[in-house]
Design an enzyme around this catalytic site. Structure first.
Site, PDB file in Angstrom:
ATOM      1  N   ASP A 301       0.858  -1.172   0.000  1.00 19.58           N
ATOM      2  CA  ASP A 301       0.000   0.000   0.000  1.00 19.58           C
ATOM      3  C   ASP A 301       0.908   1.240   0.000  1.00 19.58           C
ATOM      4  O   ASP A 301       2.132   1.156   0.102  1.00 19.58           O
ATOM      5  CB  ASP A 301      -0.945  -0.027   1.220  1.00 19.58           C
ATOM      6  CG  ASP A 301      -2.193   0.803   0.999  1.00 19.58           C
ATOM      7  OD1 ASP A 301      -3.231   0.496   1.604  1.00 19.58           O
ATOM      8  OD2 ASP A 301      -2.121   1.769   0.196  1.00 19.58           O
ATOM      9  N   GLU A 498     -10.929   6.470   4.356  1.00 19.48           N
ATOM     10  CA  GLU A 498      -9.933   5.834   5.227  1.00 19.48           C
ATOM     11  C   GLU A 498     -10.067   6.312   6.671  1.00 19.48           C
ATOM     12  O   GLU A 498     -11.183   6.509   7.166  1.00 19.48           O
ATOM     13  CB  GLU A 498      -8.534   6.086   4.650  1.00 19.48           C
ATOM     14  CG  GLU A 498      -8.383   5.543   3.220  1.00 19.48           C
ATOM     15  CD  GLU A 498      -6.955   5.494   2.753  1.00 19.48           C
ATOM     16  OE1 GLU A 498      -6.696   5.916   1.614  1.00 19.48           O
ATOM     17  OE2 GLU A 498      -6.090   5.013   3.504  1.00 19.48           O
TER      18      GLU A 498
HETATM   19  C1  GLC Z   1      -4.463   4.239   0.014  1.00 24.06           C
HETATM   20  C2  GLC Z   1      -5.357   3.051   0.297  1.00 24.06           C
HETATM   21  C3  GLC Z   1      -5.402   2.049  -0.812  1.00 24.06           C
HETATM   22  C4  GLC Z   1      -5.141   2.727  -2.147  1.00 24.06           C
HETATM   23  C5  GLC Z   1      -3.737   3.284  -2.137  1.00 24.06           C
HETATM   24  C6  GLC Z   1      -3.418   4.063  -3.415  1.00 24.06           C
HETATM   25  O1  GLC Z   1      -3.850   4.678   1.193  1.00 24.06           O
HETATM   26  O2  GLC Z   1      -5.141   2.347   1.507  1.00 24.06           O
HETATM   27  O3  GLC Z   1      -6.702   1.431  -0.766  1.00 24.06           O
HETATM   28  O4  GLC Z   1      -5.284   1.787  -3.201  1.00 24.06           O
HETATM   29  O5  GLC Z   1      -3.496   4.115  -1.014  1.00 24.06           O
HETATM   30  O6  GLC Z   1      -4.200   5.217  -3.483  1.00 24.06           O
END
Ligand code: GLC
Length: 607
Positions: A301, A498
């Site tokens: 991530d 988030e």
């Molecule tokens: C974010 C998320 C993830 C996403 C990634 C790219 O923090 O946790 O779901 O795909 O970063 O944006």
């Protein structure tokens, strides 16, 4: 004088040379450039020609705002992404396609011309792109109980994504949200693994039956594993579970996605029993790649490797731990140069074996070949006009209809009569595309207002009634009187994403909503509450005063689908994907846990 070597040695040398040197170029160039050859053959040939730096470049994913096309060439970057809301100017489908092609030209301006792969969070439509169709968020799709619909949505989203050049979607989230306090509850199809598993049809919608079709987009099962099970629903927190429960509750959706051939898996920020998933070799390599047989590639991530040791930034130890745990590509949005030099050093000092680097590259390159990126590296502009087109909006409206869950309907006030009626509409979410779309819409956190073209719930209501019906709107209910036959209060949450959506305290309606509903009730008019929210809310105390309650979740741009249910053009079929608490003190509350909810998972009325 020609130095002759004894024949035996010469034979050995030739044989050894033949084993280590790549096969000679063919008429079509090198074997890896020949689409007639098996992918495994092409991968092996390409890998044999790559330097360590080229291999490390393939494992590096940088954010578009932190690189130029020249950087992509110089550092052999294998992948770029748009973080939430990171868009080109102009933020149009053509603007995206031009941006994508520009970066791709950089990737191809290298000796081996390995195309880059570009990822976005198209989690409810191609939601970073202005004018794209915004579909209901996953919690609403879970309420539809319609996997075939979700597959069609995946196909439509893949067309819009392909029209902008992008070839990788960080979706679907297959999280099993166990505590509604979690800010990502709306990204979950349901609180029990059967629902996310069933909706893994989105993978097939995005990718096609196999990769490589004209609009085939690499799907990503995320976030592996247990992101929805953290203590207190704290985002990126700790999931304290025995292995049997982790496997029973959180693993099945990933098994379903792997069985559907999902191309990528993204690792969760969360921890399992105190250990960060980004460093968990047992779960990533032994279970996901070994036991489940996942043959795609694993991506971290956003700055996820930074969290392994609990302190800011990443160290050499975190880099080697993450790669050795089985992460194949690292999302290092800005610190990508440091990552490249660190990983190079970790390979050269033996902390990361070359075999692991090669395995990661085989996985990444295999998906690039299977996607057809080497043959079709640039945008197919024939799909660009599909972005936000009428057919996709019609599909989205059907999804909105099927996602509505009718929870209360006393005196059969619903469906409302479209003719010869007098209806008052109120609420902060009644005429607000941004609020009804939620997070991950044009910007990462989403936002209120007309953030992108669409139909608000109010606009849907106005379009649903005939000329003999009056519709009056005031956000706070000012002006209502008892001459109105019904009031519709469209209330609930405003956008978030988030951790910024975590609700550690109250989960009730806000003061404005409560006042608006009271204003309507005090006029003696029956009130239909339409709840726009990313999760169940704590509404048991107020419910007896509401004549009807429709859970709308986060419907996206096609608010007309809500009106279709309110006026009976579509009788509600939605069923709760989550148990609905009787009190916030019950969180977490889930099917089978012995608590008495306000409404059980699976509940939903019809006409
Ligand atoms: C974010 C998320 C993830 C996403 C990634 C790219 O923090 O946790 O779901 O795909 O970063 O944006």
């Amino acid at each position: 004088m020609i130095r002759r070597r004894p024949l035996g040695l010469a034979v050995v040398l030739v044989a050894a040379t033949a084993l280590t040197l790549p096969a000679p170029a063919t008429a079509a160039g090198y074997p890896y450039q020949d689409p007639a050859l098996p992918v495994a053959t092409r991968v092996a040939d390409l890998l044999s020609r790559m330097t360590l730096d080229e291999k490390i470049g393939q494992m590096t994913q940088a954010e578009r705002g932190a690189v130029t096309a020249s950087d992509v060439a110089t550092y052999r970057l294998g992948s770029l992404l748009s973080g939430g809301g990171s868009a080109p100017t102009p933020n149009t489908a053509t603007g995206w396609a031009d941006m994508y092609d520009g970066f791709q030209r950089g990737a191809l301006a290298t000796p081996l011309a390995i195309p880059m792969i570009y990822g976005v969070d198209a989690v409810h439509g191609h939601n970073n792109v202005y004018g794209a169709t915004i579909f209901p968020h996953n919690i609403g799709l879970g309420a539809t109980r319609d996997p075939a619909l979700v597959q069609r949505i995946g196909q439509a989203v893949a067309e819009e994504i392909s029209g902008t050049g992008v070839d990788w979607d960080f979706a679907p989230c297959l999280c099993v949200a166990r505590n509604d306090r979690w800010g990502r509850t709306y990204e979950s199809f349901g609180e029990t693994p059967d629902l996310p598993s069933a909706m893994s049809t989105l993978v097939t919608g995005l990718q096609g039956g196999t990769l490589g079709g004209p609009t085939s987009v690499l799907a990503t099962a995320k976030h592996y594993v247990g992101d929805g099970g953290t203590n207190g629903g704290v985002d990126q927190g700790n999931t304290q579970l025995g292995e049997a429960d982790l496997r029973a509750i959180h693993l099945p959706p990933f098994q379903a996605a792997v069985q559907r051939g999902v191309g990528a898996v993204m690792i969760s920020y969360s921890s399992w029993n105190g250990v960060k998933l980004h460093g968990n070799q047992y779960l990533i390599t032994t279970v996901l790649k070994g036991e489940l047989g996942f043959s795609g590639f694993v991506v971290s991530d956003w700055n996820g490797i930074d969290q392994i040791d609990g302190s800011a930034g990443f160290t050499a130890a975190e880099v080697s731990t993450a790669i050795n745990a089985g992460i194949d590509m690292v999302m290092v949005p800005t610190a990508w140069k440091t990552f490249i030099s660190t990983l190079r050093a970790e390979v050269q000092n033996g902390h990361v074996p070359v075999s692991r680097i090669d395995d990661a590259n085989r996985r990444i390159l295999t998906k690039k070949f299977e996607l057809g990126l080497f043959e079709r590296p640039y945008t197919d502009r024939s799909w660009t006009p599909t972005v936000g087109n009428a057919a996709h909006r019609t599909l989205a409206r059907q999804a909105v209809r099927e996602s509505q869950v009718l929870l209360r309907n006393t005196a059969g006030i619903l469906p409302l009569a479209p003719d010869n009626n007098k209806i008052f509409v109120a609420g902060k979410n009644a005429d607000n595309i941004g609020n009804q779309s939620g997070g991950w819409t044009i910007s990462w956190q989403g936002g209120s207002g007309t953030v992108t073209p669409g139909t608000s719930v109010l606009q849907g209501i106005r379009a649903a009634v005939g000329p003999t019906t009056t519709v009056t709107y005031n956000q706070r209910g000012t002006g209502i009187d008892r001459t109105y036959r019904a009031a519709v209060a469209v209330v609930g949450e405003t956008p978030y994403a988030e951790g910024q959506g975590d609700r550690a305290g109250s989960m009730s309606l806000d003061r404005e909503d409560l006042r608006t509903i009271a204003t309507l009730r005090n006029a003696g008019v029956p009130v239909v509450v339409v709840l726009i929210s990313g999760r169940p809310l704590d509404i048991a105390a107020e419910l007896p005063n509401w004549t009807a309650l429709l859970a709308s979740w986060l419907p996206g741009t096609e608010g007309g689908g809500v009106a279709d249910v309110l006026f009976g053009a579509y009788a509600p079929t939605g069923k709760l994907p989550m148990t609905w608490m009787n009190s916030v003190s019950q969180q977490p509350i889930n099917a089978g846990d012995g608590q008495v909810p306000l409404f059980p998972q699976g509940y939903g009325l019809t006409y």
